[in-house]
Write an enzyme that holds these catalytic residues in place. Structure first.
Site, PDB file in Angstrom:
ATOM      1  N   ASP A  64     -75.630  37.973  61.654  1.00 44.61           N
ATOM      2  CA  ASP A  64     -76.382  36.882  62.294  1.00 44.61           C
ATOM      3  C   ASP A  64     -75.527  35.706  62.774  1.00 44.61           C
ATOM      4  OD1 ASP A  64     -78.386  38.573  61.469  1.00 44.61           O
ATOM      5  OD2 ASP A  64     -79.437  37.116  60.220  1.00 44.61           O
TER       6      ASP A  64
ATOM      7  N   CYS B  16     -79.389  35.889  54.536  1.00 45.50           N
ATOM      8  CA  CYS B  16     -79.170  37.218  55.116  1.00 45.50           C
ATOM      9  C   CYS B  16     -77.918  37.904  54.592  1.00 45.50           C
ATOM     10  CB  CYS B  16     -79.199  37.131  56.633  1.00 45.50           C
ATOM     11  SG  CYS B  16     -80.883  36.816  57.220  1.00 45.50           S
TER      12      CYS B  16
ATOM     13  N   HIS C 132     -93.797  34.890  64.722  1.00 47.44           N
ATOM     14  CA  HIS C 132     -93.417  35.702  63.557  1.00 47.44           C
ATOM     15  C   HIS C 132     -93.940  35.101  62.254  1.00 47.44           C
ATOM     16  CE1 HIS C 132     -90.449  37.486  60.618  1.00 47.44           C
ATOM     17  NE2 HIS C 132     -90.861  38.551  61.279  1.00 47.44           N
TER      18      HIS C 132
ATOM     19  N   LYS D 129     -83.107  42.991  63.343  1.00 51.87           N
ATOM     20  CA  LYS D 129     -83.985  42.987  62.169  1.00 51.87           C
ATOM     21  C   LYS D 129     -84.944  41.820  62.259  1.00 51.87           C
ATOM     22  CE  LYS D 129     -80.567  40.351  59.624  1.00 51.87           C
ATOM     23  NZ  LYS D 129     -81.348  39.103  59.572  1.00 51.87           N
TER      24      LYS D 129
HETATM   25  C1  VGL Z   1     -81.700  33.827  58.088  1.00 51.75           C
HETATM   26  C2  VGL Z   1     -83.420  32.479  57.448  1.00 51.75           C
HETATM   27  C3  VGL Z   1     -84.259  33.083  58.351  1.00 51.75           C
HETATM   28  C4  VGL Z   1     -80.265  34.216  57.919  1.00 51.75           C
HETATM   29  C5  VGL Z   1     -82.523  34.464  58.988  1.00 51.75           C
HETATM   30  O1  VGL Z   1     -79.671  34.802  58.864  1.00 51.75           O
HETATM   31  O2  VGL Z   1     -79.707  33.934  56.834  1.00 51.75           O
HETATM   32  N1  VGL Z   1     -82.154  32.843  57.315  1.00 51.75           N
HETATM   33  N2  VGL Z   1     -83.794  34.085  59.109  1.00 51.75           N
END
Ligand code: VGL
Ligand code: ZN
Length: 232
Positions: free
Chosen positions: A37, A179, A81, A134
């Protein structure tokens, strides 16, 4: 005299010449660098900016050159979402109980096809071989790149890595305590050896979540290493 090295899992693994307790990993075809991410919304100016998020970019770029196999993940939510605070008309960073457990509610972020969901422009990993998206199911979040937040729905990454004979996962990216954490734990549960490269990650750190994350990873046998431990 004896050279301080030992052989682990077919990979030459030795000690750092200046720091004997520091294990050096030399990536082989059985190792994957999993870049979690590294997206605009998690960097400065983004919708869910992780403090210093963009600082991981040069570290990840340099690390990636040492791995034959690099996989990227991308948080990839539809508008509205279930993890978005706006959907529930609740404050961001509060929590609600969903069927699959407690869900932190986030500002709208990483909406499919938006600039915020794009990789950071300075992320330079041209040899990355797959992108795992994801969090695309409207009613299920997915911090982990392996299993969605219902702890049942697979993303397919376990099978992908097994088919490619990967045995060790080196996780980096954003955010350490969400994540990266869930990705590392699920990788360990799936039977991979797992290390998280700390200086190639940054955390959100919500109410002590970073300390809890490192404890959980230690208990799961996830190694906590620094990027100089990866040799070229
Ligand atoms: C993430 C919160 C919501 C991350 C993703 O990548 O850690 N954190 N969505
Ligand atoms: Zn998300």
């Amino acid at each position: 005299h004896r050279l301080p090295f030992l052989v682990m899992m077919g990979t030459l693994t030795r000690c750092h010449p200046l720091e004997p307790r520091l294990m050096i990993f030399r990536p082989s075809a059985e190792d994957v660098l999993l870049v979690v991410d590294v997206q605009n919304d998690f960097c400065s100016g983004g919708a869910l900016a992780v403090p210093e998020g963009e600082a991981v970019v040069p570290v990840v770029n340099a690390l990636a050159e040492r791995f034959q196999t690099v996989i990227l993940t991308q948080d990839w939510h539809p508008a509205g979402h279930v993890s978005f605070a706006s959907r529930h008309e609740r404050p961001a960073f509060s929590t609600i109980d969903l069927d699959y457990g407690t869900q932190v509610l986030w500002p709208d972020h990483c909406v499919q096809g938006t600039d915020g969901a794009s990789f950071h422009p300075a992320l330079h990993v041209p040899h990355a071989q797959a992108v795992v998206r994801k969090g695309y199911h409207p009613e299920i979040d997915s911090y982990s790149a392996f299993l969605e937040a219902d702890h049942t729905t697979p993303t397919g990454l376990t099978g992908y890595l097994r088919e490619r004979s990967v045995r060790r996962v080196f996780a980096v990216g954003l955010a350490t305590d969400f994540c990266v954490l869930w990705t590392a734990l699920d990788a360990a549960k799936a039977g991979f050896s797992v290390a998280v490269i700390e200086d190639a990650c940054r955390a959100i750190d919500l109410d002590g979540s970073l300390d809890r994350a490192w404890s959980a990873m230690r208990e799961a046998g996830v190694e906590r290493i620094e990027s100089p431990s990866i040799s070229g």
